[in-house]
Design a protein around this motif. Sequence first.
Motif, PDB file in Angstrom:
ATOM      1  N   VAL A 191     -17.481  24.596  28.941  1.00 32.36           N
ATOM      2  CA  VAL A 191     -16.755  25.231  27.910  1.00 32.36           C
ATOM      3  C   VAL A 191     -15.211  24.483  27.891  1.00 32.36           C
ATOM      4  N   ILE A 192     -14.819  24.053  28.880  1.00 30.63           N
ATOM      5  CA  ILE A 192     -13.638  23.168  29.246  1.00 30.63           C
ATOM      6  C   ILE A 192     -13.581  21.886  28.543  1.00 30.63           C
ATOM      7  N   ILE A 193     -14.710  21.101  29.046  1.00 30.22           N
ATOM      8  CA  ILE A 193     -15.058  19.713  28.492  1.00 30.22           C
ATOM      9  C   ILE A 193     -16.375  19.622  27.806  1.00 30.22           C
ATOM     10  N   PRO A 194     -16.710  19.941  26.526  1.00 30.92           N
ATOM     11  CA  PRO A 194     -17.861  19.849  25.964  1.00 30.92           C
ATOM     12  C   PRO A 194     -18.507  18.368  26.313  1.00 30.92           C
ATOM     13  N   PHE A 195     -19.640  18.418  26.656  1.00 28.17           N
ATOM     14  CA  PHE A 195     -20.403  17.227  27.003  1.00 28.17           C
ATOM     15  C   PHE A 195     -21.773  17.383  26.922  1.00 28.17           C
ATOM     16  N   ARG A 196     -22.592  16.600  26.186  1.00 30.42           N
ATOM     17  CA  ARG A 196     -24.015  16.630  26.159  1.00 30.42           C
ATOM     18  C   ARG A 196     -24.532  15.166  26.978  1.00 30.42           C
ATOM     19  N   PRO A 197     -24.984  15.555  28.168  1.00 31.14           N
ATOM     20  CA  PRO A 197     -25.229  14.502  28.911  1.00 31.14           C
ATOM     21  C   PRO A 197     -26.841  14.000  28.801  1.00 31.14           C
ATOM     22  N   ARG A 198     -27.094  13.039  28.971  1.00 35.83           N
ATOM     23  CA  ARG A 198     -28.506  12.501  29.058  1.00 35.83           C
ATOM     24  C   ARG A 198     -28.871  11.966  30.557  1.00 35.83           C
TER      25      ARG A 198
END
Length: 497
Positions: A191-198
């Motif tokens: 929530v603090i830093i949106p990140f969509r990892p792979r």
Amino acid sequence: MNSGISGRLAQGATWIAASRIVISLIGLANTLVLARLLVPEDFGLVAIAMSVSAIVLAVTELSLAQALVQHKDPTDAHYNTALTLNMMRSAVVGLIVLGLSFPAAAFYDDPRLVPLFGMIAVSALIIGAVNPKLAAMSRGLVFWQEFATRSSEKFAGFVVALIVALIWQNYWALMLGVVAGQLASMILSYVIIPFRPRLELSKWRELMSFSIWIGLSQAVNTINWNFDQLVLGYFLGNTKLGYYSVGDRLAILPTREATKPVASAVFPGFAKLANDPPRLRKGYQRAQSALTAVALPIGIGFAVAAEPLVLLAMGEQWLPSVMVIQFLASVFAVQTLATTVEPLAMGMGASRILFNRSLVNFAVRVPLTLIGLLTGGLVGLLIARCVSGLIGMAINMFMVQSLLNLSFFQQLAINVRSLTGAAIMALAAYLAGLPFEGMDVGTLLLKTASMTLTGAVVYPSTVFLLWRMAGRPEGPEHDALKFGRAILSALRRRIAS
């Protein structure tokens, strides 16, 4: 920058140490409330499981967050690699813990450890999924995310543990509280830093080249710090281990718990100053003295007032834990004189020296622990902890001397006002509690209030008087006044608007 990196380090350390008090209060409330609802044996049982878990986690530690902070220019590939490695490590940890569950249950002759170890395996998977991009905020000397994630972890854990304790009134309250807190922290990290990892491993060599020595150091440290609980539980049983683990946990709150987030705050700043020795030396001194000024009096004060506080908050059944708090809170407080050596060494890229330090501490602490426990029982163990703690502090100060060319005298000199103020405060608080004798709630409340108020007045008064007598030099007093003025100015602007 107006105040420079060293000033931001001191301000960040002061702010985080102060905000950590709020987090510690949640942890304190959690321990005290559960101590009323559960029995010492419950705490001892979970302490065994958590100690084994901590050792397994430490042995497989990768320290990738520190590698990302220290990296000159991390990309999404670095963050993806960090998350992938962490998730792989978590799966390995889960399998190891599950494999140890039945042998541990047989060793301690307690089958309840098997399902507890299963829950620890779940906990490991949650830890591995935390957003690695939080390291980007630390790189920018932004510190509030540490407070947000840790406070949410403590609060969620407290709520779940309380509900479970009220319903079941057994050791599962402690374990499920831990898992719930970790889950809340992991969710908030995205929530603090949106990140969509792979999933990828393209940068694993780059990250591991920095983190390998830190990981090994933390592994040795964790074995070192959990060894006492494992042997105590085996030789003296779960009930005495419960007294010891709860006392240790409470003693940690005002000091060592404050140093963890501060280390996260100052590490990126030290890394930025690594090529400027004079500014790094100044930044270290300001951050270290600020931390000591906050943590030292709280730790010493807690040790002095431990008896009425424990009786009032937890009841007579926990009286044996008072001695544990008095010993350990005192030595933890004194150790703050050289606590930030770890982020200093990491910031300078000298991570191997931390591994060497851990080996030396291990060689000192483990034999002393066994000798103390086998010759003096719980008291002998506590004496051994204090002796090894003071030796460890001396080792830290020697490391600072070798890294920054700051002598032992120079390191003590920046903290002399805090040390003097804490000593005078301890004496004044002790004397303030003498007139109150008795075990009834009213007397304990009056004694606790008298000792606490006396300490809260005497310590800052003494420190600021000594500061003025010294000619108002730069130090934690100057930073505290500046911080206070900034808050008052912000409040005035808000009121005026």
